[in-house]
Scaffold this motif. Structure first.
Motif, PDB file in Angstrom:
ATOM      1  N   PHE A 491       1.050  -1.138  -0.077  1.00 18.79           N
ATOM      2  CA  PHE A 491       0.116   0.008  -0.002  1.00 18.79           C
ATOM      3  C   PHE A 491       0.972   1.307  -0.117  1.00 18.79           C
ATOM      4  N   PHE A 492       0.984   2.035  -1.300  1.00 17.10           N
ATOM      5  CA  PHE A 492       1.675   3.455  -1.095  1.00 17.10           C
ATOM      6  C   PHE A 492       0.639   4.419  -1.106  1.00 17.10           C
ATOM      7  N   PRO A 493       0.262   4.906  -0.028  1.00 15.17           N
ATOM      8  CA  PRO A 493      -0.764   5.967  -0.110  1.00 15.17           C
ATOM      9  C   PRO A 493      -0.313   7.520  -0.673  1.00 15.17           C
ATOM     10  N   TYR A 494      -1.357   7.954  -1.712  1.00 10.08           N
ATOM     11  CA  TYR A 494      -0.799   9.339  -2.177  1.00 10.08           C
ATOM     12  C   TYR A 494      -1.972  10.330  -1.662  1.00 10.08           C
ATOM     13  N   GLY A 495      -2.623  10.798  -2.759  1.00  4.07           N
ATOM     14  CA  GLY A 495      -3.552  11.966  -2.368  1.00  4.07           C
ATOM     15  C   GLY A 495      -4.727  11.424  -1.342  1.00  4.07           C
ATOM     16  N   ILE A 496      -5.196  12.343  -0.722  1.00  4.87           N
ATOM     17  CA  ILE A 496      -6.226  11.880   0.223  1.00  4.87           C
ATOM     18  C   ILE A 496      -7.182  13.054   0.604  1.00  4.87           C
TER      19      ILE A 496
END
Length: 566
Positions: A491-496
């Motif tokens: 899991f590589f989270p970007y925009g939120i």
């Protein structure tokens, strides 16, 4: 369940699916629907809006006739049959139903129950769980107040005891003074008598040795007599009578801790009021249910995502972050420091060069100004609506990499890094630092690379942390709530971003597992809005005033707008 952008099922037609033919089990756009209903072969088919479609009966072979599919339901035996089974003697005279119709009823029932669970039972039980946590805090505060009251009562009683003790000691002093005064008077009486005796003794001695005997018979001699010893009284000594008290009496003086003579109320559970109407929170969730003024039967998570439109952003080579401003104007940035504002038609209004990177480094304030981080100079700049740029906040030794302006109170949340450490700093609207969030209650580091940041409707701070491969959520006091680590192996989270229903939407940019994940405000996974099968490379996100989701990608300047609420 993965959600997707629906297209028409007619060959070579790529328009949006809006309708469904139940007999053909085919998705149709508006034009294909008209052609379908005009065709002599299909004009009598039942064509409905897509959301009202009947599910297609899965193919399942008959146990007795393996070459035939089951398609009939024996109501009395409650077993699925093929067309050949109905002639068997054990089903003779039995009532039969269309299995597809019954299957559709079962699926509809499942959907209804899923909807009830997702939109009533889960939120309500989670709300009650939160209520219990708040009750724990209330009890702790109440018991602290009671303990302080007990100590105050004891201090008051001690003060009263000290006052009474002082009065009694003063009384004892006065008694002693009176007794000593009496004894001193008696002592003076005997001193005077002793002096008298000594004088009389001298006179008798003088008469004993005189030469003139006649003096012994004189009147003066006859008057010499010893006076009797004066009488005095012995003092009556005072006695101390001890007070009569015990532990119970002292306990009564200090009050008591009791439960009121009241039967405890059951926790109030708001009636479901027909969950199929899809009541949803459009404001804050409160203790013991939902505020009446916040309940609107208008919005809920849709069962499918509809592509509304696409547009190309000028002045950038990709879209890593999107900030929504007033009047629908948007700000976009790429990984090269290009920061561009467009109007409602997608025309470039202004463009500035920044030191920002592939982070969420800009946001629009409540006043409509844009603020963005300058990593190189460790400051936060403000662009007012008259396009003047001013230095707003200095972050000292900490490098600001992400920023979000609260829609609740206007506070400014900044994700920062320094020497391998990271923290979130809260500033007020005036730029004064008011909070530092770095570690949890056990002293563990909360953040490593907080490169995107947003705030939920209840004030929770939601941070997309690339190095920790997690969405880290803390409450407004900085207490760690949960960390979401995605649904896949990596899991590589970007925009939120967050919407008005409390959903948290985050981009997973990991190659091969690219998706848009949606979770609720308690960290429970809800669904995948988009998946890698739809050839997306999501990076930047925002929800506009019409509850549409704008999705920017890191390989193109195209932004796609989706409707995911119904």
């Amino acid at each position: 369940m993965a959600q997707h952008y629906l297209v028409c099922g007619t060959e070579d037609c790529k328009r949006n699916c809006q309708f469904y033919c139940n007999p053909c089990h085919q998705r149709l756009c508006e034009r294909c629907r008209d052609e379908h209903q005009e065709s002599p072969d299909t004009k009598d088919h039942e064509v409905v809006p897509y959301k009202q479609r009947k599910p297609q009966l899965p193919e399942e072979k008959c146990n007795l006739h393996p070459k035939r599919n089951v398609e009939i339901l024996c109501k009395e035996c409650n077993v699925p049959l093929c067309a050949k089974c109905i002639f068997m003697k054990e089903h003779t005279g039995h009532q039969l139903d269309d299995l597809e119709e019954k299957y559709a009823e079962k699926v509809a029932f499942c959907r209804s129950e899923i909807l009830k669970i997702q939109e009533y039972y889960l939120p309500t039980s989670q709300g009650l769980k939160k209520e219990i946590k708040e009750d724990v805090m209330t009890i702790k505060k109440t018991m602290d107040d009671i303990r302080n009251s007990i100590k105050a009562e004891a201090d008051s009683l001690k003060e009263l005891v000290d006052k009474v003790t002082s009065d009694k000691l003063e009384e004892a002093n006065k008694i002693e003074e009176t007794l000593l005064k009496t004894l001193n008077s008696q002592e003076k009486t005997y001193e005077d008598y002793t002096e008298y005796l000594e004088k009389l003794l001298k006179e008798f001695h003088s008469y004993k040795s005189i030469d003139n005997i006649r003096v012994l018979f004189s009147e003066d001699f006859e008057n010499l007599k010893i006076q009797s010893i004066p009488e005095t009284t012995q003092p009556v000594l005072p006695e101390f009578t001890a007070g009569h008290f015990d532990k119970d009496e002292v306990s009564k003086l200090l009050g008591s801790v009791n439960f009121p003579n009241t039967k405890p109320d059951n926790r109030r559970i708001k009636p479901m009021e027909n969950a199929s109407t899809q009541l949803k929170l459009t404001g804050k969730q409160t203790r013991r249910g939902v505020e009446e003024s916040d309940v609107k039967p208008t919005l809920s998570l849709s069962s499918s995502v509809t592509k509304v439109r696409e547009y190309t952003v000028p002045g950038v080579d990709r879209v890593y972050h999107i900030s929504s401003g007033k009047s629908g104007k948007l700000w976009f940035s790429d990984c090269d420091g290009n920061l561009v504002q467009t109007d409602l038609k997608g025309n470039q209004v202004q463009k500035i060069q920044t030191s920002g990177g592939s982070q969420g480094y800009h946001t629009v304030t409540q006043d409509g100004d844009l603020i963005y981080t300058d990593r190189k100079n460790k400051v936060i700049n403000r662009i007012k609506q008259n396009n003047t740029v001013t230095e707003f906040i200095k972050t000292g030794d900490w490098e600001p990499i992400s920023i979000h302006s609260s829609h609740i109170n206007g506070d400014i949340l900044v994700g920062t890094r320094k020497d391998g450490e990271a923290k979130v700093i809260r500033y007020n609207k005036s730029g004064e630092e008011i909070q530092n969030i770095q570690r949890d209650d056990k002293g563990h580091e909360l953040y490593s690379d907080p490169h995107y940041i947003t705030e939920n409707i209840n004030g929770d701070i939601c941070t997309s942390d690339f190095n920790k491969q997690a969405v880290v959520v803390v409450n407004k006091s900085g207490e760690h709530g949960f960390s979401y680590t995605g649904q896949g192996s990596t899991f590589f989270p970007y925009g939120i971003c967050s919407d008005l229903l409390g959903h948290i939407i985050v981009c997973n940019g990991f190659p091969g597992n690219k998706s848009l994940d949606i979770i609720d405000q308690d960290g429970q996974f809800l669904s995948l809005l988009l998946t890698s099968q739809q050839w997306i490379h999501p990076c930047g996100l925002c929800v506009d005033d019409e509850n549409n989701l704008h999705v920017g990608q890191y390989i193109t300047t195209t932004v796609t707008v989706y409707k995911y609420l119904q």
